[in-house]
Design a protein around this motif. Structure first.
Motif, PDB file in Angstrom:
ATOM      1  N   UNK A 162       0.864  -1.248   0.041  1.00 16.17           N
ATOM      2  CA  UNK A 162      -0.097  -0.014   0.119  1.00 16.17           C
ATOM      3  C   UNK A 162       0.736   1.441   0.048  1.00 16.17           C
ATOM      4  N   UNK A 163       1.989   1.260   0.747  1.00 17.57           N
ATOM      5  CA  UNK A 163       2.831   2.413   0.781  1.00 17.57           C
ATOM      6  C   UNK A 163       3.437   2.694  -0.561  1.00 17.57           C
ATOM      7  N   UNK A 164       3.735   1.541  -1.315  1.00 19.88           N
ATOM      8  CA  UNK A 164       4.233   1.701  -2.643  1.00 19.88           C
ATOM      9  C   UNK A 164       3.148   2.326  -3.728  1.00 19.88           C
ATOM     10  N   UNK A 165       2.170   1.665  -3.382  1.00 25.27           N
ATOM     11  CA  UNK A 165       1.083   2.388  -4.159  1.00 25.27           C
ATOM     12  C   UNK A 165       0.705   3.890  -4.122  1.00 25.27           C
ATOM     13  N   UNK A 166       0.916   4.013  -2.487  1.00 23.61           N
ATOM     14  CA  UNK A 166       0.506   5.517  -2.319  1.00 23.61           C
ATOM     15  C   UNK A 166       1.748   6.437  -2.961  1.00 23.61           C
ATOM     16  N   UNK A 175      -3.001  12.218   9.162  1.00 25.18           N
ATOM     17  CA  UNK A 175      -2.478  13.465   9.248  1.00 25.18           C
ATOM     18  C   UNK A 175      -1.035  13.343   8.372  1.00 25.18           C
ATOM     19  N   UNK A 176      -0.650  14.468   7.969  1.00 26.51           N
ATOM     20  CA  UNK A 176       0.618  14.470   7.320  1.00 26.51           C
ATOM     21  C   UNK A 176       1.590  14.180   8.085  1.00 26.51           C
ATOM     22  N   UNK A 177       2.860  13.719   7.706  1.00 22.91           N
ATOM     23  CA  UNK A 177       3.854  13.504   8.421  1.00 22.91           C
ATOM     24  C   UNK A 177       4.497  12.092   8.407  1.00 22.91           C
ATOM     25  N   UNK A 178       5.410  11.774   9.258  1.00 19.42           N
ATOM     26  CA  UNK A 178       6.023  10.435   9.128  1.00 19.42           C
ATOM     27  C   UNK A 178       4.956   9.402   9.636  1.00 19.42           C
ATOM     28  N   UNK A 179       4.235   9.857  10.621  1.00 17.66           N
ATOM     29  CA  UNK A 179       3.283   8.453  11.114  1.00 17.66           C
ATOM     30  C   UNK A 179       2.340   8.182  10.230  1.00 17.66           C
ATOM     31  N   UNK A 180       1.948   8.916   9.470  1.00 11.62           N
ATOM     32  CA  UNK A 180       0.734   8.796   8.603  1.00 11.62           C
ATOM     33  C   UNK A 180       0.827   7.661   7.810  1.00 11.62           C
ATOM     34  N   UNK A 181       1.908   7.298   7.300  1.00  8.27           N
ATOM     35  CA  UNK A 181       2.084   6.157   6.519  1.00  8.27           C
ATOM     36  C   UNK A 181       1.509   4.842   7.297  1.00  8.27           C
ATOM     37  N   UNK A 182       1.434   4.783   8.528  1.00  9.09           N
ATOM     38  CA  UNK A 182       1.280   3.497   9.329  1.00  9.09           C
ATOM     39  C   UNK A 182      -0.160   3.241   8.939  1.00  9.09           C
ATOM     40  N   UNK A 183      -1.004   3.949   8.663  1.00  8.57           N
ATOM     41  CA  UNK A 183      -2.503   4.055   8.463  1.00  8.57           C
ATOM     42  C   UNK A 183      -2.686   3.055   7.286  1.00  8.57           C
TER      43      UNK A 183
END
Ligand code: CA
Length: 490
Positions: A162-166, A175-183
């Motif tokens: 999913x990260x790759x897709x994003x 929310x924008x920022x480092x932690x957001x990708x966790x979602x």
């Protein structure tokens, strides 16, 4: 004279017997504070027949269960900072996730820090303060965090894909920022991994190791906090916990609508759940809702098993004889009620009511439930009282010791919670019968909400404007104004 001496001797013996339970190893009892993230009081000991929580139930059976316990803000970091500092969010000025406590109150003495200054060894394992927003001064050594994964193998693969897709699409989830990708990972996962191969199980292992170390030095009192990340979404647990629940027989929320008559800005919740990788846009299907519920309950049972292991370790090391155990969750949760999923983020009963149990060693009135109104800020003063430390007037809560001795007692006439929304600051006052919420914003008329907790326990209808409650509203307004005046920006 002979009689006087005899009386005095009896008094000494009786006092000695009463104190005996707490004097096994040293003059001061230890504290084990167990925290769980986003766990609403949906436990067997809270009257839910579906949930399998035999270990938390076992703790309740030897302690006091607080049936009407309220956090001071239904959001991880402010709630935890409030509880651990013994101050209301309006005192700490921490009403969002991000700032540290020291950024607003550099010289504050927190609850564990107060124990530290009185000779306690204070340590934190796992999610106690919000991860990344810790407070070194609270602990004797820096907080410990597991490096084990939150997801199992399949969840991790889905997350990476999913990260790759994003990244390819240039999408930045809020929310924008480092932690957001966790979602981007799935909202739930029944994994093949064992308890200890995941973050919460590993935290338990290390918490138990620490207890064993403490058992070797019984003259050293300790304040050990162990925090679990479940059942905060994503609900990830070994498959055996998912197998405890039959998806098809789980009950869905009956009030899938927003609180009626509430100010639109107030009747909102967080939307981060929608960003999890397997959550489809548009209305959730009934099957998906049931899968989410199964995941949530599995995550609760996974945490329950970890609590059981900590309690066993207390028993096996003999520390149970001299250790006060607190089980605390950082706020309530919505699983479909009011259309909100995997969320808290407001001032209603479902978000602010949490689970809390306190068990003393060899507690006399054990297995008791109290309906008295209590707050998370009461935990600090309670532990100070129970451990015989000098009273600290800076802590804003009250000792709950009278409720542990007699569950019919009362300590607070109301419990208070706060939430900032769209420039308004809302303060909710939970009295015995009512939930009264006041929203203030500079340059705007003050707005109110009123919910009848007796007839509307989940806050489905705002009855503030109804004529028959006018006299009650005046009383509640005055009560709130006396305690937290508008002039102070509260
Ligand atoms: Ca939380």
């Amino acid at each position: 004279m002979k009689n006087q001496l005899a009386t005095r001797w009896i008094a000494v013996v009786v006092t000695g017997l009463m104190c005996g339970a707490l004097n096994a190893a040293n003059d001061r009892p230890n504290v084990l504070l167990i925290c769980s993230d986003d766990m609403r009081p949906q436990l067997h000991c809270y009257g839910d027949p579906t949930v399998q929580s035999p270990n938390i139930d076992r703790l309740a059976a030897r302690g006091t269960l607080f049936n009407r316990s309220y956090v001071q803000q239904a959001l991880c970091s402010p709630s935890r900072i409030s509880m651990l500092s013994g101050r209301y969010p309006t005192t700490t000025q921490i009403l969002n996730i991000g700032p540290t406590l020291r950024s607003t109150m550099p010289d504050i003495t927190t609850v564990p820090q107060y124990f530290k200054t009185h000779g306690y060894d204070c340590r934190s394992f796992g999610k106690v303060y919000h991860v990344g927003i810790d407070d070194d001064a609270s602990w004797s050594v820096p907080a410990w965090h597991s490096k084990k994964p939150r997801y199992g193998a399949a969840g991790q693969r889905a997350l990476v894909a999913r990260r790759k897709e994003y990244a390819q699409k240039g999408i930045t989830p809020p929310p924008k920022g480092k932690g957001a990708i966790f979602y981007a990972g799935p909202a739930f996962e029944a994994t093949k991994l064992g308890d200890d191969e995941l973050l919460d199980g590993d935290t338990t292992v290390h918490g138990i190791e620490q207890l064993r170390e403490y058992a070797k030095i019984p003259e050293q009192p300790f304040f050990l906090a162990v925090g679990f990340s479940n059942p905060h979404v994503p609900w990830v647990a070994p498959k055996k916990y998912f197998d405890m629940y039959d998806c098809g027989s789980l009950s869905l929320a009956k009030n899938e609508f927003l609180p009626k008559g509430a100010p639109p800005f107030a009747a909102t919740s967080g939307a981060d759940f929608l960003w999890y990788g397997n959550v489809q846009s548009g209305p959730l299907t009934e099957t998906f809702k049931r899968e989410c519920l199964q995941g949530y309950l599995a995550a609760i049972s996974y945490v329950d098993a970890q609590v059981g292991r900590l309690l066993d370790a207390l028993d096996n090391t003999g520390l149970a004889e001299n250790t006060i155990v607190v089980f605390w969750t950082d706020h309530g949760y919505y699983m479909g009620e009011h259309t909100w999923w995997g969320a808290k983020h407001n001032n209603y009963e479902g978000a602010t009511r949490n689970a809390m149990i306190i068990a003393l060693p060899n507690q006399e009135a054990s297995g008791q439930m109290t309906d008295a109104l209590v707050q998370s800020v009461d935990i600090g003063p309670t532990l100070v009282d129970l451990c015989g430390l000098p009273t600290n007037a800076n802590f804003e809560g009250r000792s709950l010791k009278p409720l542990i001795e007699d569950p019919m007692e009362s300590v607070n006439d109301a419990a208070f919670s706060w939430y900032p929304k769209r420039g308004y600051l809302g303060v909710a006052m939970r009295s015995d019968r009512w939930r009264f919420v006041r929203w203030t914003k500079k340059g705007k008329p003050t707005q109110y909400e009123l919910y009848d907790q007796q007839n509307d326990p989940q806050n489905d209808v705002n009855v503030f404007g109804e004529k028959q409650h006018a006299a009650e509203v005046e009383k509640l307004k005055e009560q709130l104004e006396n305690r937290f005046p508008i002039e102070e920006g509260r």
